[in-house]
Motif scaffolding. Structure first.
Motif, mmCIF file in Angstrom:
data_model
loop_
_atom_site.group_PDB
_atom_site.id
_atom_site.type_symbol
_atom_site.label_atom_id
_atom_site.label_comp_id
_atom_site.label_asym_id
_atom_site.label_seq_id
_atom_site.Cartn_x
_atom_site.Cartn_y
_atom_site.Cartn_z
ATOM 1 N N UNK A 17 0.983 -1.384 -0.049
ATOM 2 C CA UNK A 17 0.125 0.040 0.015
ATOM 3 C C UNK A 17 0.880 1.055 0.040
ATOM 4 N N UNK A 18 0.880 2.115 1.243
ATOM 5 C CA UNK A 18 1.766 3.148 1.065
ATOM 6 C C UNK A 18 2.912 3.142 1.951
ATOM 7 N N UNK A 19 3.118 1.914 2.548
ATOM 8 C CA UNK A 19 4.089 1.661 3.506
ATOM 9 C C UNK A 19 5.495 1.038 2.915
ATOM 10 N N UNK A 20 6.604 1.680 3.101
ATOM 11 C CA UNK A 20 7.891 1.026 2.733
ATOM 12 C C UNK A 20 8.267 0.174 3.604
ATOM 13 N N UNK A 21 8.985 -0.956 3.324
ATOM 14 C CA UNK A 21 9.436 -2.007 4.243
ATOM 15 C C UNK A 21 10.740 -1.562 4.327
ATOM 16 N N UNK A 22 11.608 -1.550 5.389
ATOM 17 C CA UNK A 22 12.994 -1.407 5.596
ATOM 18 C C UNK A 22 13.703 -2.764 5.684
ATOM 19 N N UNK A 23 14.447 -2.928 4.587
ATOM 20 C CA UNK A 23 15.032 -4.547 4.679
ATOM 21 C C UNK A 23 16.366 -4.283 5.563
ATOM 22 N N UNK A 47 16.907 -2.363 8.037
ATOM 23 C CA UNK A 47 16.705 -2.451 9.628
ATOM 24 C C UNK A 47 17.012 -3.926 10.151
ATOM 25 N N UNK A 48 16.587 -4.701 9.246
ATOM 26 C CA UNK A 48 16.320 -6.104 9.665
ATOM 27 C C UNK A 48 17.699 -6.943 9.363
ATOM 28 N N UNK A 49 18.813 -6.308 8.803
ATOM 29 C CA UNK A 49 20.161 -6.759 8.426
ATOM 30 C C UNK A 49 19.946 -7.904 7.254
ATOM 31 N N UNK A 50 18.805 -7.318 6.415
ATOM 32 C CA UNK A 50 18.567 -8.083 5.125
ATOM 33 C C UNK A 50 19.059 -7.261 4.092
ATOM 34 N N UNK A 51 20.290 -7.212 3.565
ATOM 35 C CA UNK A 51 20.903 -6.540 2.589
ATOM 36 C C UNK A 51 21.137 -7.227 1.307
#
Length: 262
Positions: free
Chosen positions: A111-117, A119-123
């Motif tokens: 939707x309008x929410x970006x998920x921050x990879x 921040x979860x050490x998923x790069x």
């Protein structure tokens, strides 16, 4: 031979994923919603008051059936093979999932929410492998399975995220040699659970598979579920070295669970 053995193990513990389908770049993908009612009710396993410690033959199949009995059915369940697509927009029920990756990074928006990879050490660069929508107990959960770009879902390591639509919160999980992702209601008590699997050992045997129990909390995050003494719920299964004559034999190495499984 190694890949065949892996496939046998995975197909025993979890139901197989749907066959992958392909799509063109930047096309909005409309998932179909099943018409059946998903009341997610199942029969409870009968308790046995016996103190017998002997593991009966066929416990592998018993555990599989036990998991299946409490599995929550998604209203949308699609696998996806991105092919040459680097940007894909999915319409999942009333929600839009935007997934974009390049050689080094991945961008996700629900939707309008970006998920921050990060921040979860998923790069890194990840392609999407499957997407599900759960609608249960007045909650909507979007589940996404994703893999390192280039492995096409055939890697021995995968990732999943579970997005709570109401709270706009995300739980991330990394797992080894597992291809599917599911939600459960163990005990049919209107809780939303998941199993976090881990693998330890040699694929040829012996090896262990452990399943830790997580439960969705009021903030929309999956957290480990504990018993009254503060110990986490888990099941650890031991598989000996296998041969065609032995088949898939196993024993329960350790277990702290909600009830006795037999």
């Amino acid at each position: 031979m190694k890949s065949i053995l892996i496939f046998i193990v995975l197909s025993l513990i979890f139901t197989s994923c749907d066959k992958l389908s392909t799509s063109n770049t930047d096309i909005v993908l409309q998932d179909s919603i099943d018409k059946h009612e998903s009341d997610n009710e199942s029969m409870m396993m009968e308790e046995d008051d016996s103190d017998e410690d002997i593991i009966k033959p066929g416990i592998c199949g018993t555990i599989l059936q036990y998991f299946n009995n409490f599995q929550i059915k998604p209203v949308i369940d699609n696998s996806y093979n991105d092919g040459s697509d680097t940007t894909t927009i999915f319409k999942v029920g009333n929600h839009i999932v935007y997934w974009k990756y390049d050689d080094t990074t991945t961008t996700i928006k629900i939707d309008n929410q970006y998920l921050d990879f990060m921040a979860e050490n998923i790069e890194g660069s990840y392609s999407i492998g499957g997407i599900r929508l759960y609608s249960v107990y007045n909650k909507e959960i979007i589940a996404i399975e994703f893999y390192i770009n280039g492995c096409g879902g055939n890697c021995f390591e995968g990732n999943s995220l579970f997005y709570d639509v109401q709270n706009k919160t995300t739980s991330y999980f990394n797992y080894y040699a597992m291809n599917c992702f599911s939600l459960y209601d163990f005990g049919n008590n209107r809780t939303i659970n998941l199993l976090s699997p881990k693998f330890d050992g040699d694929y040829h045997g012996p090896f262990y598979e452990s399943y830790s129990l997580f439960t969705l909390n009021a903030d929309g995050l999956f957290k480990p579920q504990m018993d009254q003494s503060g110990k986490p719920y888990f099941i650890k299964i031991h598989y000996p070295e296998r041969s065609p004559e032995m088949g898939m034999q196993c024993t329960i190495e350790k277990m702290n669970w909600l009830e006795k499984i037999e």
